[in-house]
Scaffold this motif. Structure first.
Motif, PDB file in Angstrom:
ATOM      1  N   LYS A 110       0.823  -1.203   0.000  1.00  0.00           N
ATOM      2  CA  LYS A 110       0.000   0.000   0.000  1.00  0.00           C
ATOM      3  C   LYS A 110       0.863   1.261   0.000  1.00  0.00           C
ATOM      4  CE  LYS A 110      -3.790   2.348   0.084  1.00  0.00           C
ATOM      5  NZ  LYS A 110      -4.600   2.454  -1.148  1.00  0.00           N
ATOM      6  N   GLY A 111       1.979   1.247   0.705  1.00  0.00           N
ATOM      7  CA  GLY A 111       2.857   2.413   0.727  1.00  0.00           C
ATOM      8  C   GLY A 111       3.385   2.758  -0.649  1.00  0.00           C
ATOM      9  N   TYR A 112       3.762   1.727  -1.409  1.00  0.00           N
ATOM     10  CA  TYR A 112       4.264   1.939  -2.777  1.00  0.00           C
ATOM     11  C   TYR A 112       3.150   2.474  -3.668  1.00  0.00           C
ATOM     12  CZ  TYR A 112       6.265   0.786  -7.355  1.00  0.00           C
ATOM     13  OH  TYR A 112       6.722   0.852  -8.650  1.00  0.00           O
ATOM     14  N   GLU A 113       1.969   1.926  -3.510  1.00  0.00           N
ATOM     15  CA  GLU A 113       0.838   2.357  -4.331  1.00  0.00           C
ATOM     16  C   GLU A 113       0.473   3.810  -4.058  1.00  0.00           C
ATOM     17  OE1 GLU A 113      -3.493   2.949  -5.174  1.00  0.00           O
ATOM     18  OE2 GLU A 113      -2.539   2.859  -3.215  1.00  0.00           O
ATOM     19  N   MET A 114       0.568   4.229  -2.786  1.00  0.00           N
ATOM     20  CA  MET A 114       0.195   5.593  -2.427  1.00  0.00           C
ATOM     21  C   MET A 114       1.182   6.627  -2.953  1.00  0.00           C
ATOM     22  SD  MET A 114      -2.713   5.863  -1.082  1.00  0.00           S
ATOM     23  CE  MET A 114      -2.592   7.543  -0.496  1.00  0.00           C
ATOM     24  N   TYR A 121      -1.599  13.338  -1.349  1.00  0.00           N
ATOM     25  CA  TYR A 121      -0.701  13.597  -0.224  1.00  0.00           C
ATOM     26  C   TYR A 121      -0.403  15.092  -0.066  1.00  0.00           C
ATOM     27  CZ  TYR A 121       0.597   8.820   1.108  1.00  0.00           C
ATOM     28  OH  TYR A 121       0.586   7.549   1.600  1.00  0.00           O
ATOM     29  N   LYS A 122      -0.452  15.824  -1.163  1.00  0.00           N
ATOM     30  CA  LYS A 122      -0.194  17.268  -1.092  1.00  0.00           C
ATOM     31  C   LYS A 122      -1.220  17.941  -0.192  1.00  0.00           C
ATOM     32  CE  LYS A 122       0.384  21.327  -4.067  1.00  0.00           C
ATOM     33  NZ  LYS A 122       0.364  21.829  -5.473  1.00  0.00           N
ATOM     34  N   HIS A 123      -2.451  17.439  -0.230  1.00  0.00           N
ATOM     35  CA  HIS A 123      -3.518  18.007   0.613  1.00  0.00           C
ATOM     36  C   HIS A 123      -3.470  17.448   2.033  1.00  0.00           C
ATOM     37  CE1 HIS A 123      -5.531  20.106  -2.657  1.00  0.00           C
ATOM     38  NE2 HIS A 123      -5.421  19.019  -3.395  1.00  0.00           N
ATOM     39  N   TYR A 124      -2.910  16.247   2.194  1.00  0.00           N
ATOM     40  CA  TYR A 124      -2.899  15.601   3.504  1.00  0.00           C
ATOM     41  C   TYR A 124      -1.497  15.054   3.799  1.00  0.00           C
ATOM     42  CZ  TYR A 124      -7.875  15.756   2.441  1.00  0.00           C
ATOM     43  OH  TYR A 124      -9.128  16.182   2.089  1.00  0.00           O
ATOM     44  N   PRO A 125      -0.517  15.935   3.965  1.00  0.00           N
ATOM     45  CA  PRO A 125       0.879  15.495   4.135  1.00  0.00           C
ATOM     46  C   PRO A 125       1.110  14.664   5.392  1.00  0.00           C
ATOM     47  CG  PRO A 125       0.651  17.847   4.609  1.00  0.00           C
ATOM     48  CD  PRO A 125      -0.637  17.413   3.988  1.00  0.00           C
ATOM     49  N   THR A 126       0.224  14.786   6.390  1.00  0.00           N
ATOM     50  CA  THR A 126       0.418  14.008   7.617  1.00  0.00           C
ATOM     51  C   THR A 126       0.198  12.514   7.391  1.00  0.00           C
ATOM     52  OG1 THR A 126      -1.904  14.394   8.246  1.00  0.00           O
ATOM     53  CG2 THR A 126      -0.237  15.920   9.126  1.00  0.00           C
ATOM     54  N   LEU A 127      -0.368  12.161   6.236  1.00  0.00           N
ATOM     55  CA  LEU A 127      -0.589  10.737   5.933  1.00  0.00           C
ATOM     56  C   LEU A 127       0.666  10.066   5.382  1.00  0.00           C
ATOM     57  CD1 LEU A 127      -4.163  10.722   4.310  1.00  0.00           C
ATOM     58  CD2 LEU A 127      -3.508  10.095   6.636  1.00  0.00           C
ATOM     59  N   LEU A 128       1.685  10.872   5.063  1.00  0.00           N
ATOM     60  CA  LEU A 128       2.931  10.294   4.551  1.00  0.00           C
ATOM     61  C   LEU A 128       3.515   9.329   5.591  1.00  0.00           C
ATOM     62  CD1 LEU A 128       4.657  13.377   2.891  1.00  0.00           C
ATOM     63  CD2 LEU A 128       4.047  11.242   1.754  1.00  0.00           C
ATOM     64  N   GLY A 129       3.811   8.148   5.160  1.00  0.00           N
ATOM     65  CA  GLY A 129       4.409   7.148   6.041  1.00  0.00           C
ATOM     66  C   GLY A 129       3.408   6.250   6.745  1.00  0.00           C
ATOM     67  N   VAL A 130       2.118   6.611   6.684  1.00  0.00           N
ATOM     68  CA  VAL A 130       1.103   5.804   7.373  1.00  0.00           C
ATOM     69  C   VAL A 130       1.062   4.380   6.826  1.00  0.00           C
ATOM     70  CG1 VAL A 130      -1.397   5.526   7.705  1.00  0.00           C
ATOM     71  CG2 VAL A 130      -0.340   7.761   8.042  1.00  0.00           C
ATOM     72  N   PHE A 131       1.314   4.242   5.516  1.00  0.00           N
ATOM     73  CA  PHE A 131       1.188   2.930   4.890  1.00  0.00           C
ATOM     74  C   PHE A 131       2.527   2.220   4.690  1.00  0.00           C
ATOM     75  CE2 PHE A 131      -2.718   5.110   3.484  1.00  0.00           C
ATOM     76  CZ  PHE A 131      -3.651   4.212   3.968  1.00  0.00           C
TER      77      PHE A 131
END
Length: 264
Positions: A110-114, A121-131
């Motif tokens: 999922k991390g690779y796909e995201m 991610y530009k709109h929700y940068p805090t999600l970086l690394g979640v997957f």
């Protein structure tokens, strides 16, 4: 929108949840989904979900694993005699070999796909690394008939309350092959058994262990009237010997995934 039948058809993904994207569309987030749909200009009453039906659905489980690539390889080692499998750099798919109501299970990083969704991610940068280190297991039900067959209902609420679909699909793919011991020593085999083993070992390498591709190859050498029942049993048995032994952790990884998917 269909004004004649007074219906609205909506295509949704979990991205509508914004920061809650990792939770996915589920019972806990469905009210938030309705709220965000209403913000788009389509006004839906809160109880619309009681009367909503699904035409297609992807059911997912996110498994947090230390090395998800190893689990994808373990999935690739499965024979899956009732499915056609295809491996790609970040995952693997299993497509059921039936025409009317086929299942499709995908396991992927999922991390690779995201990383392909940079605008999100530009709109929700805090999600970086979640997957990071997340293996997503996802079953696709592409028709209403398929949804009804496996989830017993096409009603949105019923589907959201259903459990263990990915567990059931993975168990169906395994097809009891985990019961076959992965011993590659051919010393105790008869000459015909050893020849069969060598033949399947060779075809396994060519077709990446895909059962249906191997069977098509073998059937091309037989007469049109031969049902290849015996050959099918030989291929299943020898593929289990070969593929289960490729990775000492294969069967343990599969069992871990099954346990994680159960009631997940």
């Amino acid at each position: 929108m269909n004004y004649d039948s007074d219906t609205v058809r909506i295509n949704l993904s979990s991205k509508i949840l914004g920061l809650d994207y990792p939770k996915g569309i589920c019972i806990d987030t469905i009210e938030q989904v309705v709220t965000n749909i209403n913000k788009s200009g389509i006004v839906l009453l809160p109880d619309f979900i009681k009367y909503s039906t699904l035409k297609s659905v992807d059911v997912k489980n996110d498994l947090k694993l230390s090395s998800p690539k190893n689990y994808i390889q373990s999935l690739n080692n499965l024979i899956a005699p009732n499915f056609t499998k295809a491996k790609y750099p970040s995952g693997i798919t299993f497509n059921e070999n039936i025409q009317r109501t086929p299942l499709r299970l995908t396991g992927y990083l999922k991390g690779y796909e995201m990383l392909k969704h940079k605008s999100f991610y530009k709109h929700y940068p805090t999600l970086l690394g979640v997957f990071d280190d997340v293996l997503r297991i996802e079953t696709r039900l592409s028709k209403m008939a398929t949804i009804r067959k496996y989830l017993k209902s096409t009603n949105l609420v019923d589907v959201l309350n259903f459990k263990n679909l990915n567990y059931n699909t993975l168990t169906k793919i395994i097809d009891n092959q985990t019961k076959i011991q992965s011993i590659l020593n051919t010393t105790n085999m008869t000459n015909p058994q050893e020849k069969n083993f060598a033949h399947i070992f060779y075809l396994n390498d060519i077709y990446n262990g895909d059962f249906e591709s191997i069977m098509r190859h073998i059937k091309s050498k037989l007469s049109k009237n031969t049902k290849a029942t015996h050959q099918r049993k030989v291929v299943k048995y020898n593929l289990a010997l070969i593929n289960n032994s490729k990775n000492q952790d294969t069967m343990q990884n599969i069992k871990e995934m099954q346990e994680a998917l159960l009631d997940g």
